[in-house]
Write a protein that holds these residues in place. Sequence first.
Motif, PDB file in Angstrom:
ATOM      1  N   THR A 128       0.819  -1.212   0.000  1.00  0.00           N
ATOM      2  CA  THR A 128       0.000   0.000   0.000  1.00  0.00           C
ATOM      3  C   THR A 128       0.853   1.262   0.000  1.00  0.00           C
ATOM      4  O   THR A 128       0.373   2.339  -0.367  1.00  0.00           O
ATOM      5  CB  THR A 128      -0.942   0.013   1.217  1.00  0.00           C
ATOM      6  N   LEU A 129       2.121   1.151   0.402  1.00  0.00           N
ATOM      7  CA  LEU A 129       3.012   2.304   0.322  1.00  0.00           C
ATOM      8  C   LEU A 129       3.198   2.712  -1.146  1.00  0.00           C
ATOM      9  O   LEU A 129       3.124   3.897  -1.493  1.00  0.00           O
ATOM     10  CB  LEU A 129       4.355   1.968   0.966  1.00  0.00           C
ATOM     11  N   SER A 130       3.427   1.728  -2.014  1.00  0.00           N
ATOM     12  CA  SER A 130       3.562   2.007  -3.444  1.00  0.00           C
ATOM     13  C   SER A 130       2.234   2.462  -4.038  1.00  0.00           C
ATOM     14  O   SER A 130       2.197   3.348  -4.905  1.00  0.00           O
ATOM     15  CB  SER A 130       4.058   0.763  -4.182  1.00  0.00           C
ATOM     16  N   TYR A 131       1.133   1.858  -3.587  1.00  0.00           N
ATOM     17  CA  TYR A 131      -0.176   2.277  -4.090  1.00  0.00           C
ATOM     18  C   TYR A 131      -0.408   3.757  -3.788  1.00  0.00           C
ATOM     19  O   TYR A 131      -1.010   4.483  -4.595  1.00  0.00           O
ATOM     20  CB  TYR A 131      -1.289   1.452  -3.447  1.00  0.00           C
ATOM     21  N   SER A 132       0.069   4.192  -2.639  1.00  0.00           N
ATOM     22  CA  SER A 132      -0.110   5.599  -2.260  1.00  0.00           C
ATOM     23  C   SER A 132       0.607   6.521  -3.246  1.00  0.00           C
ATOM     24  O   SER A 132       0.089   7.568  -3.624  1.00  0.00           O
ATOM     25  CB  SER A 132       0.410   5.828  -0.842  1.00  0.00           C
ATOM     26  N   ALA A 133       1.803   6.130  -3.665  1.00  0.00           N
ATOM     27  CA  ALA A 133       2.534   6.929  -4.651  1.00  0.00           C
ATOM     28  C   ALA A 133       1.793   6.962  -5.981  1.00  0.00           C
ATOM     29  O   ALA A 133       1.774   7.985  -6.673  1.00  0.00           O
ATOM     30  CB  ALA A 133       3.944   6.380  -4.830  1.00  0.00           C
ATOM     31  N   VAL A 134       1.162   5.839  -6.345  1.00  0.00           N
ATOM     32  CA  VAL A 134       0.376   5.800  -7.579  1.00  0.00           C
ATOM     33  C   VAL A 134      -0.812   6.752  -7.485  1.00  0.00           C
ATOM     34  O   VAL A 134      -1.173   7.423  -8.467  1.00  0.00           O
ATOM     35  CB  VAL A 134      -0.093   4.363  -7.875  1.00  0.00           C
ATOM     36  N   LEU A 135      -1.423   6.842  -6.304  1.00  0.00           N
ATOM     37  CA  LEU A 135      -2.538   7.781  -6.125  1.00  0.00           C
ATOM     38  C   LEU A 135      -2.076   9.220  -6.313  1.00  0.00           C
ATOM     39  O   LEU A 135      -2.810  10.058  -6.851  1.00  0.00           O
ATOM     40  CB  LEU A 135      -3.151   7.597  -4.734  1.00  0.00           C
ATOM     41  N   ALA A 136      -0.850   9.515  -5.899  1.00  0.00           N
ATOM     42  CA  ALA A 136      -0.312  10.859  -6.128  1.00  0.00           C
ATOM     43  C   ALA A 136      -0.142  11.113  -7.626  1.00  0.00           C
ATOM     44  O   ALA A 136      -0.407  12.223  -8.114  1.00  0.00           O
ATOM     45  CB  ALA A 136       1.019  11.021  -5.403  1.00  0.00           C
ATOM     46  N   VAL A 137       0.298  10.098  -8.366  1.00  0.00           N
ATOM     47  CA  VAL A 137       0.425  10.229  -9.822  1.00  0.00           C
ATOM     48  C   VAL A 137      -0.940  10.508 -10.438  1.00  0.00           C
ATOM     49  O   VAL A 137      -1.092  11.394 -11.287  1.00  0.00           O
ATOM     50  CB  VAL A 137       1.037   8.950 -10.426  1.00  0.00           C
ATOM     51  N   ARG A 173      12.300   3.934  -4.675  1.00  0.00           N
ATOM     52  CA  ARG A 173      11.998   3.028  -5.780  1.00  0.00           C
ATOM     53  C   ARG A 173      11.130   3.753  -6.812  1.00  0.00           C
ATOM     54  O   ARG A 173      10.131   4.385  -6.458  1.00  0.00           O
ATOM     55  CB  ARG A 173      11.285   1.774  -5.266  1.00  0.00           C
ATOM     56  N   LEU A 174      11.505   3.643  -8.072  1.00  0.00           N
ATOM     57  CA  LEU A 174      10.778   4.353  -9.122  1.00  0.00           C
ATOM     58  C   LEU A 174       9.356   3.829  -9.257  1.00  0.00           C
ATOM     59  O   LEU A 174       9.136   2.617  -9.376  1.00  0.00           O
ATOM     60  CB  LEU A 174      11.505   4.210 -10.463  1.00  0.00           C
ATOM     61  N   THR A 175       8.411   4.743  -9.230  1.00  0.00           N
ATOM     62  CA  THR A 175       7.008   4.411  -9.453  1.00  0.00           C
ATOM     63  C   THR A 175       6.569   4.814 -10.851  1.00  0.00           C
ATOM     64  O   THR A 175       5.882   4.076 -11.542  1.00  0.00           O
ATOM     65  CB  THR A 175       6.114   5.119  -8.417  1.00  0.00           C
ATOM     66  N   ALA A 176       6.971   6.014 -11.290  1.00  0.00           N
ATOM     67  CA  ALA A 176       6.526   6.500 -12.589  1.00  0.00           C
ATOM     68  C   ALA A 176       7.512   7.524 -13.125  1.00  0.00           C
ATOM     69  O   ALA A 176       8.109   8.289 -12.352  1.00  0.00           O
ATOM     70  CB  ALA A 176       5.138   7.131 -12.480  1.00  0.00           C
ATOM     71  N   TYR A 177       7.660   7.528 -14.437  1.00  0.00           N
ATOM     72  CA  TYR A 177       8.417   8.582 -15.112  1.00  0.00           C
ATOM     73  C   TYR A 177       7.423   9.289 -16.018  1.00  0.00           C
ATOM     74  O   TYR A 177       6.849   8.677 -16.930  1.00  0.00           O
ATOM     75  CB  TYR A 177       9.594   8.027 -15.899  1.00  0.00           C
ATOM     76  N   LEU A 178       7.195  10.577 -15.754  1.00  0.00           N
ATOM     77  CA  LEU A 178       6.096  11.305 -16.377  1.00  0.00           C
ATOM     78  C   LEU A 178       6.593  12.408 -17.302  1.00  0.00           C
ATOM     79  O   LEU A 178       7.490  13.171 -16.947  1.00  0.00           O
ATOM     80  CB  LEU A 178       5.200  11.927 -15.298  1.00  0.00           C
TER      81      LEU A 178
END
Length: 210
Positions: A128-137, A173-178
Amino acid sequence: MIAPSPAFCAELDQLFRWRRDVRHFETRPLPEGLLDILLRQACQAPSVGLSQPWRFVRVASAGRRAAVRAIFEACNAEALAAQPEARAGLYARLKLAGLDDAPEQVAVFVDTQTQIGHGLGRATMPETLSYSAVLAVHTLWLAAAARGLGLGWVSILDAPAVAEALDVPRHWRLTAYLCIGYPRAPSDVPELERAGWEHRLPPDDVLLER
């Protein structure tokens, strides 16, 4: 909580429809300060235990952009080689990155060792820590779309190599490159659907009742 009006709900629905993964950008820059506004809005995203684990890196250096571009080219060549023959031609015609034209590039990382939030809510589901970063994206994506901007998520990358190229802490850890900028041809239909790669499923196809 403010009770939304029917007009607001209609505009929100329109925003959802017009939020696209953009691959073709104009080169004109964003107005001064707009990216800062978008990132502040991204930070309003929900996060597990209020951990706020997202970390943003604005990639402005030509050298670092070139390094990321090289990583993408290598990964994209491998992805093309792995495509079945029937799809290889279509894959080759797709422009899978806005790395050449988008005026802004932002890498989003998750801080895997953050102590903010004191671990609340992620002991049994640490992902869920990574999911949180995805929500920010996603929050950033909607904020950009609301201002007529496009956002392209470049995922054909070697994540550890990108982290090294951007010289970030090892526990990020990389989540997204935008890629962020003005789209050349706005559309409410996904480009991959227009190109014949895939089609959006109706909600009933992804709903299971028990």
